[in-house]
Design a protein around this motif. Structure first.
Motif, PDB file in Angstrom:
ATOM      1  N   LEU A  49       0.817  -1.208   0.000  1.00  0.00           N
ATOM      2  CA  LEU A  49       0.000   0.000   0.000  1.00  0.00           C
ATOM      3  C   LEU A  49       0.857   1.266   0.000  1.00  0.00           C
ATOM      4  N   GLN A  50       2.065   1.162   0.572  1.00  0.00           N
ATOM      5  CA  GLN A  50       2.926   2.337   0.625  1.00  0.00           C
ATOM      6  C   GLN A  50       3.480   2.713  -0.743  1.00  0.00           C
ATOM      7  N   THR A  51       3.358   1.825  -1.722  1.00  0.00           N
ATOM      8  CA  THR A  51       3.826   2.159  -3.071  1.00  0.00           C
ATOM      9  C   THR A  51       2.779   2.935  -3.863  1.00  0.00           C
ATOM     10  N   ILE A  52       1.546   2.996  -3.366  1.00  0.00           N
ATOM     11  CA  ILE A  52       0.488   3.658  -4.139  1.00  0.00           C
ATOM     12  C   ILE A  52       0.829   5.133  -4.345  1.00  0.00           C
ATOM     13  N   ALA A 104       3.767   6.558  -3.768  1.00  0.00           N
ATOM     14  CA  ALA A 104       5.108   6.705  -4.337  1.00  0.00           C
ATOM     15  C   ALA A 104       5.170   6.386  -5.822  1.00  0.00           C
ATOM     16  N   ARG A 105       4.290   5.476  -6.295  1.00  0.00           N
ATOM     17  CA  ARG A 105       4.418   5.003  -7.661  1.00  0.00           C
ATOM     18  C   ARG A 105       3.176   5.161  -8.524  1.00  0.00           C
ATOM     19  N   ASN A 106       2.070   5.637  -7.961  1.00  0.00           N
ATOM     20  CA  ASN A 106       0.852   5.802  -8.762  1.00  0.00           C
ATOM     21  C   ASN A 106       0.331   7.228  -8.794  1.00  0.00           C
ATOM     22  N   VAL A 107       0.638   8.019  -7.768  1.00  0.00           N
ATOM     23  CA  VAL A 107       0.149   9.396  -7.679  1.00  0.00           C
ATOM     24  C   VAL A 107       1.234  10.345  -8.174  1.00  0.00           C
TER      25      VAL A 107
END
Length: 377
Positions: free
Chosen positions: A208-211, A213-216
């Motif tokens: 979930l912490q990549t959302i 960092a890597r999607n927004v």
């Protein structure tokens, strides 16, 4: 009008804090104070909300809002006006917000100096994001039409008496999520016989912490936080279910939708990889507080008429906390602003917090200057 009256109102209200949609003593106190000024009062709007109306003749109509509810905290202060309700206190300054709006009402009703009309909106249940929608559902804007709406919130950590706001997103929207992971529990000594939801939950939490960092978009503020983990296991038993709870913060609808989509995809994908399943619940709690440019310009003019130019910040950094005023701004243009409560001292939602009485006069003057500038004769 003496500022002593405003301070007395603040202290009286601080003694009788009530939780959201239970503000019965508070709303009666506010309605009584408005009625004593000769202000037209409507009780029971959205449950315990109060609306006072001051008419200055034909012209435009604006709204000013103060929140009324307290928090479920035990006050630690020893001041003479400390909470008289065990386990409830005004730890966010809503007592001060109401007192400042009452002070403005006293000035405006006694002195006039404006055309049109102003609706004084005393809103219940801000803390849990229920009160604004309750008032709206009860016909707030149909019964009390207004072209623009303004609000003011104290802010510890900012110099006392400073006023700050910005065009666009000032405060974030808040959504809550729950991820319920279903595996297959069993004895801790025989892990080959189970589908262990604990390492699955751990992988989901990290993913979930990549959302953000890597999607927004890196230029777009967003937060995803996991805040609770619950299981039905024991010391020597692998659980069959794990529940992850948390919240997200964002300023735009498309970002909010992206966060929800990716949380669902991450949970489903990680669970599928391990032979488990998931159910995701995602709820909208607070709308983002998005300020209108024209309303911000009006608020900044009133602020500069109230305090020295160096004490006004018209482009303050956005704050990812949430505020129920955002629901009003979905219906009418407006501006929410911050009033510095002082650099030192406890933060909001602390059991040691108390509103700074020294800024009461600033808040009253700001509201009066705002009304007279927006509704000139």
């Amino acid at each position: 009008m003496s500022i002593d009256d405003v301070r007395r109102w603040r202290h009286d209200l601080h003694r009788i804090p009530e939780l959201g949609l239970r503000e019965h003593k508070t709303s009666e106190y506010v309605a009584g104070a408005l009625g004593a000024m000769g202000v037209a009062v409507t009780r029971g709007v959205g449950g315990t909300g109060v609306v006072g109306t001051i008419a200055g003749g034909p012209g435009r109509v604006i709204g000013l809002r103060a929140d009324m509810d307290g928090l479920p905290l035990q006050e630690r202060g020893d001041q003479a006006h400390r909470s008289g309700h065990d386990g409830v206190m005004h730890a966010c300054g809503h007592d001060g917000h109401m007192a400042m709006l009452l002070g403005a009402a006293r000035r405006l009703s006694a002195e006039g100096g404006f055309a049109g009309a102003v609706h004084l909106v005393f809103q219940p249940a801000e803390e849990h994001g229920l009160g604004a929608e309750a008032m709206i559902a009860d016909g707030l804007f149909e019964r009390f039409p207004m072209e623009t709406m303004f609000g003011l919130h104290n802010m510890p950590g900012q110099p006392a008496g400073t006023i700050s706001t910005r065009v666009g997103g000032l405060m974030a929207g808040e959504d809550n999520f729950e991820i319920r992971i279903a595996g297959r529990g069993g004895h801790a000594a025989r892990p080959q016989m189970v589908v262990d939801p604990i390492p699955i939950a751990a992988q989901i939490i990290l993913a979930l912490q990549t959302i953000v960092a890597r999607n927004v978009d890196p230029a777009e503020p967003a937060v995803v936080s996991c805040t609770e983990i619950l299981t039905d296991g024991a010391r020597n038993a692998i659980p069959g279910e794990v529940v992850i709870r948390g919240d997200t913060r964002s300023f735009r609808d498309d970002v909010r939708e992206l966060l929800e989509l990716r949380i669902r995809q991450v949970a489903d994908g990680v669970c599928a990889a391990h032979g488990a399943s998931s159910v995701v619940t995602y709820t909208h709690e607070f709308e983002p507080t998005i300020n209108d440019p024209v309303a911000v310009a009006a608020a900044v003019r009133a602020a500069r008429a109230t305090v020295a130019a160096g004490m006004v910040d018209d482009d303050v950094t956005p704050w990812t906390a949430s505020e129920d005023f955002g629901a009003f701004l979905r219906r009418v243009p407006g501006c929410f602003a911050m009033l510095g409560n002082g650099v030192d001292g406890p933060s909001l939602h602390s059991p040691d917090y108390d509103f700074n009485d020294d800024i009461l006069a600033t808040g009253v003057d700001y509201y009066v200057n705002l009304v007279r500038a927006e509704l000139p004769r």
